[in-house]
Design an enzyme around this catalytic site. Structure first.
Site, PDB file in Angstrom:
ATOM      1  N   TYR A 137     -20.368  30.800-126.051  1.00 35.98           N
ATOM      2  CA  TYR A 137     -21.120  30.915-124.545  1.00 35.98           C
ATOM      3  C   TYR A 137     -20.447  30.025-123.799  1.00 35.98           C
ATOM      4  O   TYR A 137     -20.189  28.561-124.057  1.00 35.98           O
ATOM      5  CB  TYR A 137     -22.656  30.528-124.782  1.00 35.98           C
ATOM      6  CG  TYR A 137     -23.298  30.665-123.186  1.00 35.98           C
ATOM      7  CD1 TYR A 137     -23.711  31.729-122.722  1.00 35.98           C
ATOM      8  CD2 TYR A 137     -23.573  29.312-122.604  1.00 35.98           C
ATOM      9  CE1 TYR A 137     -24.355  31.859-121.537  1.00 35.98           C
ATOM     10  CE2 TYR A 137     -24.151  29.293-121.445  1.00 35.98           C
ATOM     11  CZ  TYR A 137     -24.513  30.464-120.674  1.00 35.98           C
ATOM     12  OH  TYR A 137     -25.003  30.706-119.527  1.00 35.98           O
ATOM     13  N   LYS A 196     -22.446  18.185-119.661  1.00 34.96           N
ATOM     14  CA  LYS A 196     -23.296  17.616-120.422  1.00 34.96           C
ATOM     15  C   LYS A 196     -23.395  16.132-120.419  1.00 34.96           C
ATOM     16  O   LYS A 196     -23.779  15.144-119.325  1.00 34.96           O
ATOM     17  CB  LYS A 196     -23.560  18.203-121.737  1.00 34.96           C
ATOM     18  CG  LYS A 196     -23.961  19.624-121.574  1.00 34.96           C
ATOM     19  CD  LYS A 196     -24.407  20.402-122.759  1.00 34.96           C
ATOM     20  CE  LYS A 196     -24.454  21.765-122.816  1.00 34.96           C
ATOM     21  NZ  LYS A 196     -25.489  22.334-122.346  1.00 34.96           N
ATOM     22  N   ASP A 207     -13.660  24.797-124.956  1.00 37.38           N
ATOM     23  CA  ASP A 207     -14.793  24.782-124.181  1.00 37.38           C
ATOM     24  C   ASP A 207     -15.598  23.529-124.872  1.00 37.38           C
ATOM     25  O   ASP A 207     -16.154  23.957-126.137  1.00 37.38           O
ATOM     26  CB  ASP A 207     -15.646  25.888-123.963  1.00 37.38           C
ATOM     27  CG  ASP A 207     -16.791  25.870-123.153  1.00 37.38           C
ATOM     28  OD1 ASP A 207     -17.397  24.490-123.242  1.00 37.38           O
ATOM     29  OD2 ASP A 207     -17.502  26.769-122.887  1.00 37.38           O
TER      30      ASP A 207
HETATM   31  N1  HOZ Z   1     -26.010  26.465-122.485  1.00 34.94           N
HETATM   32  C1  HOZ Z   1     -27.127  25.684-122.670  1.00 34.94           C
HETATM   33  C2  HOZ Z   1     -27.759  26.143-123.851  1.00 34.94           C
HETATM   34  N2  HOZ Z   1     -26.890  26.605-124.952  1.00 34.94           N
HETATM   35  C3  HOZ Z   1     -28.011  25.243-121.850  1.00 34.94           C
HETATM   36  C4  HOZ Z   1     -27.847  25.620-120.659  1.00 34.94           C
HETATM   37  C5  HOZ Z   1     -28.883  26.671-120.044  1.00 34.94           C
HETATM   38  O1  HOZ Z   1     -29.940  26.428-119.927  1.00 34.94           O
HETATM   39  O2  HOZ Z   1     -28.543  27.844-120.320  1.00 34.94           O
END
Ligand code: HOZ
Length: 424
Positions: free
Chosen positions: A142, A265, A237
């Site tokens: 992701y 983050k 990433d």
């Molecule tokens: N990408 C994060 C979860 N794997 C947190 C951000 C979200 O809220 O999507």
């Protein structure tokens, strides 16, 4: 009705699904999200006064624990002088110096406001630098919600079992090529077919959005050579792994230097932030040094920069030793419980991020992650929640251990897990 239920009913009228980001909803585990009032250290307190040991950690940023005094002090000191200037200010310079000193692949950096923005901008830069259009990504990784990255994605997309997203045009998706994680032959085939069009390969070097799935070392080294040979850029990433798995991120752990890195983050210490950085020759293509346009009203926001800087300064060698010890204690404890209970289960960990798959073999890619028993995870999640442990509400998400998770918190977690597993 609890105060939390009452608030969530109001939220349902206000926000799609009652939340401001899909992963927060309890869609795949059932029930309603806890409404959190406050947090300190490794514990959350909801609006009904119930306490939970927290493994969401705001999805990664809270490595120092919630409301760490140094981070709060840095924010308070900064806020007294204003919240945003739209001009350069000292905290962004200090944070950039700190990041560049620690992360091997970053010589120059640009701050943005989220991981999504960082990825979007890094890809634009890669396309401009190579004069090519296509991007290779991996199934189950992701990279935020920019159109061209919403293809076979992990995180909330996997949790909600959305194939891809409506609203993404065929044109955007067409330039995204997808390969299974850890599968070099598949990447080589994509290069055979589309080599002259591939601008970049983007990867989470340790995937954290299909549960925790580390890349094979040989695979990452081979990606490095292949992209260099074929004139494409390699983008790591590290939004999740940056300053999480080692002081220099996954790139330092594997000894592979990408051309570009995306961050988020931890570098914002719990405030909204993102960044992309890499080789000077590439970053100097970004406006106003170069002509690749990218901008942001709140980029380099002094509050976010100060919180991030205070967090990074807490992350010395001793902090990483403590994080590793606590996380390993949790992993081994869970593994012992799973063995004793006799059911299939695998705990995968990279530094202080880990996840538990109810499956009988190591998880190496998204096909494996999907094959895990997610209904069992949902039951386990609720068992843990009832016993005061708040895991991420999806089997596709990483659990985050912080510096504030002491032995007592880990032991409490393991007691809860023993009960929750016995009840499955
Ligand atoms: N990408 C994060 C979860 N794997 C947190 C951000 C979200 O809220 O999507």
């Amino acid at each position: 009705m609890t105060r939390g239920d009452e608030l969530f009913h109001r939220a349902l009228r206000l926000f799609p699904g009652g939340v401001n980001s899909p992963v927060r909803a309890f869609k795949s585990v059932g029930g309603t999200p806890r409404i959190i009032d406050r947090a300190r250290g490794c514990r959350l307190t909801d609006v009904d006064g119930r306490n939970y040991i927290d493994y969401i950690g705001s999805w990664g940023p809270m490595i120092a624990g919630h409301a760490h005094p140094d981070v709060i002090r840095a924010i308070l000191r900064c806020v007294q002088h204003g919240t945003s200037f739209g001009t350069p200010s000292p905290p962004e310079i200090e944070l950039a110096e700190e990041i560049i000193a620690r992360m091997p692949g970053i010589e120059k950096i640009r701050f943005v406001n989220s991981g999504t923005e960082a990825v979007m901008s890094a890809i634009r830069l890669a396309r401009a630098a190579t004069g090519r259009t296509h991007v290779v990504k991996f199934e189950g990784c992701y990279h935020g919600h920019a159109d061209l990255m919403l293809v076979k994605a992990g995180s909330g997309v996997a949790t909600l079992a959305l194939p891809d997203s409506p609203g993404v045009t065929r044109g955007s998706a067409q330039t995204t090529l997808v390969a299974p994680y850890n599968d070099l032959a598949a990447v080589e085939r994509l290069f055979e077919r589309h080599g002259s069009e591939i601008a970049a390969v983007i990867i989470e070097p340790i995937a954290g959005n299909m549960g925790v799935v580390p890349a094979d070392e040989d695979f990452l080294h081979a990606l490095r050579s292949l992209t260099a040979e074929r004139g494409a850029l390699l983008i790591f990433d590290e939004v999740m792994t940056g300053f999480r798995v080692t002081p220099g991120g996954a790139q330092a752990f594997y000894g592979v230097s990408p051309d570009l890195t995306t961050l988020g983050k931890i570098i914002g210490g719990g405030m909204p932030v993102g960044a992309y950085g890499g080789r000077t020759d590439l970053m100097d293509l970004v406006a106003p040094a170069g002509s690749v346009y990218q901008a942001g009203t709140l980029s380099g926001n002094p509050l976010a920069m100060s919180a991030g800087l205070a967090t990074l300064r807490l992350l010395d060698d001793a902090a990483y030793v403590g994080l590793k010890m606590g996380s390993a204690r949790l992993q081994h404890g869970l593994e012992t419980l799973l063995k004793r209970k006799g059911g299939p289960g695998v705990v995968q960990r990279a530094g202080s991020m880990l996840s538990l798959f109810f499956i009988d073999r190591p998880v190496r890619n998204f096909t494996d992650a999907r094959a895990a028993d997610h209904a069992k995870f949902a039951a386990f999640f609720h068992g843990m929640l009832e016993r005061g442990v708040h895991l991420p509400p999806s089997g596709y998400e990483a659990w985050f251990v912080s510096m504030a998770h002491d032995d007592a918190a880990i032991d409490e977690t393991l007691d809860a897990a023993a009960d929750a597993l016995a009840r499955l």
